[in-house]
Design a protein around this motif. Sequence first.
Motif, mmCIF file in Angstrom:
data_model
loop_
_atom_site.group_PDB
_atom_site.id
_atom_site.type_symbol
_atom_site.label_atom_id
_atom_site.label_comp_id
_atom_site.label_asym_id
_atom_site.label_seq_id
_atom_site.Cartn_x
_atom_site.Cartn_y
_atom_site.Cartn_z
ATOM 1 N N SER A 92 2.809 -47.710 42.322
ATOM 2 C CA SER A 92 3.153 -49.080 42.419
ATOM 3 C C SER A 92 4.055 -49.288 42.872
ATOM 4 O O SER A 92 4.677 -48.757 43.743
ATOM 5 C CB SER A 92 4.363 -49.063 41.164
ATOM 6 N N SER A 93 3.487 -51.093 43.448
ATOM 7 C CA SER A 93 4.707 -51.668 44.963
ATOM 8 C C SER A 93 5.903 -51.384 44.866
ATOM 9 O O SER A 93 6.722 -51.628 43.864
ATOM 10 C CB SER A 93 4.236 -52.498 45.254
ATOM 11 N N GLY A 94 6.992 -50.483 45.983
ATOM 12 C CA GLY A 94 7.954 -50.461 45.910
ATOM 13 C C GLY A 94 8.474 -49.219 45.618
ATOM 14 O O GLY A 94 9.872 -48.769 45.281
ATOM 15 N N THR A 95 7.531 -48.095 45.301
ATOM 16 C CA THR A 95 8.209 -46.834 44.200
ATOM 17 C C THR A 95 7.863 -46.117 45.845
ATOM 18 O O THR A 95 7.490 -45.779 46.022
ATOM 19 C CB THR A 95 6.940 -46.438 43.454
ATOM 20 N N VAL A 96 9.220 -45.057 45.744
ATOM 21 C CA VAL A 96 9.327 -44.181 46.843
ATOM 22 C C VAL A 96 8.801 -43.262 46.485
ATOM 23 O O VAL A 96 8.404 -42.172 45.619
ATOM 24 C CB VAL A 96 11.160 -43.507 46.375
ATOM 25 N N LEU A 97 8.229 -42.486 47.920
ATOM 26 C CA LEU A 97 6.910 -41.528 47.943
ATOM 27 C C LEU A 97 7.182 -39.792 48.137
ATOM 28 O O LEU A 97 6.806 -39.544 47.769
ATOM 29 C CB LEU A 97 5.596 -41.572 48.913
ATOM 30 N N GLY A 98 7.973 -40.396 49.625
ATOM 31 C CA GLY A 98 8.900 -39.369 49.937
ATOM 32 C C GLY A 98 9.750 -39.806 50.784
ATOM 33 O O GLY A 98 10.212 -41.599 50.687
ATOM 34 N N GLN A 99 10.929 -37.992 51.385
ATOM 35 C CA GLN A 99 12.350 -39.035 51.512
ATOM 36 C C GLN A 99 12.548 -37.625 52.565
ATOM 37 O O GLN A 99 11.760 -37.064 52.935
ATOM 38 C CB GLN A 99 13.410 -38.673 50.839
ATOM 39 N N TRP A 100 13.150 -38.097 53.511
ATOM 40 C CA TRP A 100 13.943 -37.511 54.251
ATOM 41 C C TRP A 100 15.211 -37.844 54.665
ATOM 42 O O TRP A 100 15.598 -38.335 54.834
ATOM 43 C CB TRP A 100 13.159 -37.682 56.269
ATOM 44 N N PRO A 101 15.881 -36.199 54.652
ATOM 45 C CA PRO A 101 15.946 -35.173 54.466
ATOM 46 C C PRO A 101 15.519 -34.755 52.780
ATOM 47 O O PRO A 101 15.455 -35.615 51.860
ATOM 48 C CB PRO A 101 16.867 -34.519 54.788
ATOM 49 N N LEU A 102 14.943 -33.986 52.720
ATOM 50 C CA LEU A 102 13.879 -33.403 51.492
ATOM 51 C C LEU A 102 14.248 -33.644 50.237
ATOM 52 O O LEU A 102 16.127 -32.856 50.333
ATOM 53 C CB LEU A 102 13.491 -32.246 51.921
ATOM 54 N N GLU A 103 14.436 -33.188 49.521
ATOM 55 C CA GLU A 103 15.261 -32.917 48.229
ATOM 56 C C GLU A 103 15.758 -31.366 48.332
ATOM 57 O O GLU A 103 15.013 -30.631 48.371
ATOM 58 C CB GLU A 103 14.110 -33.564 46.942
ATOM 59 N N ASP A 104 17.031 -31.280 47.339
ATOM 60 C CA ASP A 104 17.751 -30.017 47.446
ATOM 61 C C ASP A 104 17.833 -29.905 48.492
ATOM 62 O O ASP A 104 18.967 -28.971 48.460
ATOM 63 C CB ASP A 104 17.032 -28.681 47.162
ATOM 64 N N THR A 105 18.241 -30.410 49.989
ATOM 65 C CA THR A 105 18.231 -29.889 50.737
ATOM 66 C C THR A 105 19.952 -30.630 51.132
ATOM 67 O O THR A 105 20.886 -30.844 50.428
ATOM 68 C CB THR A 105 18.406 -30.881 52.340
ATOM 69 N N LYS A 106 21.161 -29.502 51.413
ATOM 70 C CA LYS A 106 22.146 -29.755 51.610
ATOM 71 C C LYS A 106 22.843 -30.924 52.328
ATOM 72 O O LYS A 106 22.375 -30.553 54.046
ATOM 73 C CB LYS A 106 23.193 -28.960 51.686
ATOM 74 N N VAL A 107 23.186 -32.108 52.920
ATOM 75 C CA VAL A 107 23.566 -32.856 53.991
ATOM 76 C C VAL A 107 25.444 -32.970 53.664
ATOM 77 O O VAL A 107 25.789 -33.324 52.229
ATOM 78 C CB VAL A 107 22.688 -34.368 53.772
ATOM 79 N N PRO A 108 25.890 -33.792 54.804
ATOM 80 C CA PRO A 108 27.007 -34.107 54.355
ATOM 81 C C PRO A 108 27.061 -35.829 53.804
ATOM 82 O O PRO A 108 26.343 -36.877 53.847
ATOM 83 C CB PRO A 108 27.736 -34.665 56.204
ATOM 84 N N ARG A 109 28.338 -36.364 53.145
ATOM 85 C CA ARG A 109 28.984 -37.446 52.842
ATOM 86 C C ARG A 109 28.070 -38.451 53.696
ATOM 87 O O ARG A 109 28.549 -38.153 55.267
ATOM 88 C CB ARG A 109 30.331 -37.838 52.384
ATOM 89 N N GLY A 110 27.563 -39.241 53.665
ATOM 90 C CA GLY A 110 27.835 -40.318 54.598
ATOM 91 C C GLY A 110 26.316 -40.132 55.283
ATOM 92 O O GLY A 110 25.720 -41.282 56.331
ATOM 93 N N ALA A 111 25.531 -39.225 55.049
ATOM 94 C CA ALA A 111 24.303 -38.980 56.103
ATOM 95 C C ALA A 111 23.060 -39.775 55.867
ATOM 96 O O ALA A 111 22.993 -41.240 54.778
ATOM 97 C CB ALA A 111 23.702 -37.676 55.344
ATOM 98 N N VAL A 112 22.187 -40.594 55.781
ATOM 99 C CA VAL A 112 21.297 -41.897 56.371
ATOM 100 C C VAL A 112 20.132 -40.589 55.719
ATOM 101 O O VAL A 112 19.517 -40.032 56.341
ATOM 102 C CB VAL A 112 20.686 -42.147 57.559
ATOM 103 N N VAL A 113 19.603 -41.433 54.842
ATOM 104 C CA VAL A 113 17.688 -41.039 53.997
ATOM 105 C C VAL A 113 16.897 -41.877 53.850
ATOM 106 O O VAL A 113 17.407 -43.440 53.769
ATOM 107 C CB VAL A 113 18.850 -40.692 52.740
ATOM 108 N N ASP A 114 16.142 -41.064 55.011
ATOM 109 C CA ASP A 114 15.124 -42.046 55.152
ATOM 110 C C ASP A 114 13.817 -42.186 53.850
ATOM 111 O O ASP A 114 13.849 -41.185 53.047
ATOM 112 C CB ASP A 114 13.594 -41.851 56.482
ATOM 113 N N LEU A 115 12.960 -43.632 53.297
ATOM 114 C CA LEU A 115 12.374 -43.489 52.663
ATOM 115 C C LEU A 115 11.230 -43.903 53.230
ATOM 116 O O LEU A 115 11.016 -45.242 53.495
ATOM 117 C CB LEU A 115 13.050 -44.175 51.062
ATOM 118 N N LEU A 116 9.587 -43.060 52.084
ATOM 119 C CA LEU A 116 8.246 -43.379 52.214
ATOM 120 C C LEU A 116 8.203 -44.390 51.059
ATOM 121 O O LEU A 116 8.601 -43.464 49.681
ATOM 122 C CB LEU A 116 7.584 -42.004 52.868
ATOM 123 N N PHE A 117 7.652 -45.119 50.629
ATOM 124 C CA PHE A 117 7.286 -45.842 49.405
ATOM 125 C C PHE A 117 6.147 -46.603 50.257
ATOM 126 O O PHE A 117 5.033 -46.862 50.999
ATOM 127 C CB PHE A 117 8.487 -46.890 49.387
#
Length: 70
Positions: free
Chosen positions: A45-70
């Motif tokens: 479906s249009s606008g559905t997230v297909l992937g992300q970076w950083p990946l699921e279950d990765t530890k990141v600091p507060r304020g980190a930026v997350v890129d999304l593929l949709f």
Amino acid sequence: DRLARVQADIVMPRLAGMNLNAASKSLARLQLSMGRTVPQNSTASSGTVLGQWPLEDTKVPRGAVVDLLF
């Protein structure tokens, strides 16, 4: 100092399958920021997230930026 850093880390949630609006709200609740959103050729479906970076279950600091593929 190390303890304070460990407590500040956030485990990345699974965003795949969410729409972009829900993913953005989920990131904001965790004090993370949405970065680039990159459209993909997909039958999802249009606008559905297909992937992300950083990946699921990765530890990141507060304020980190997350890129999304949709």
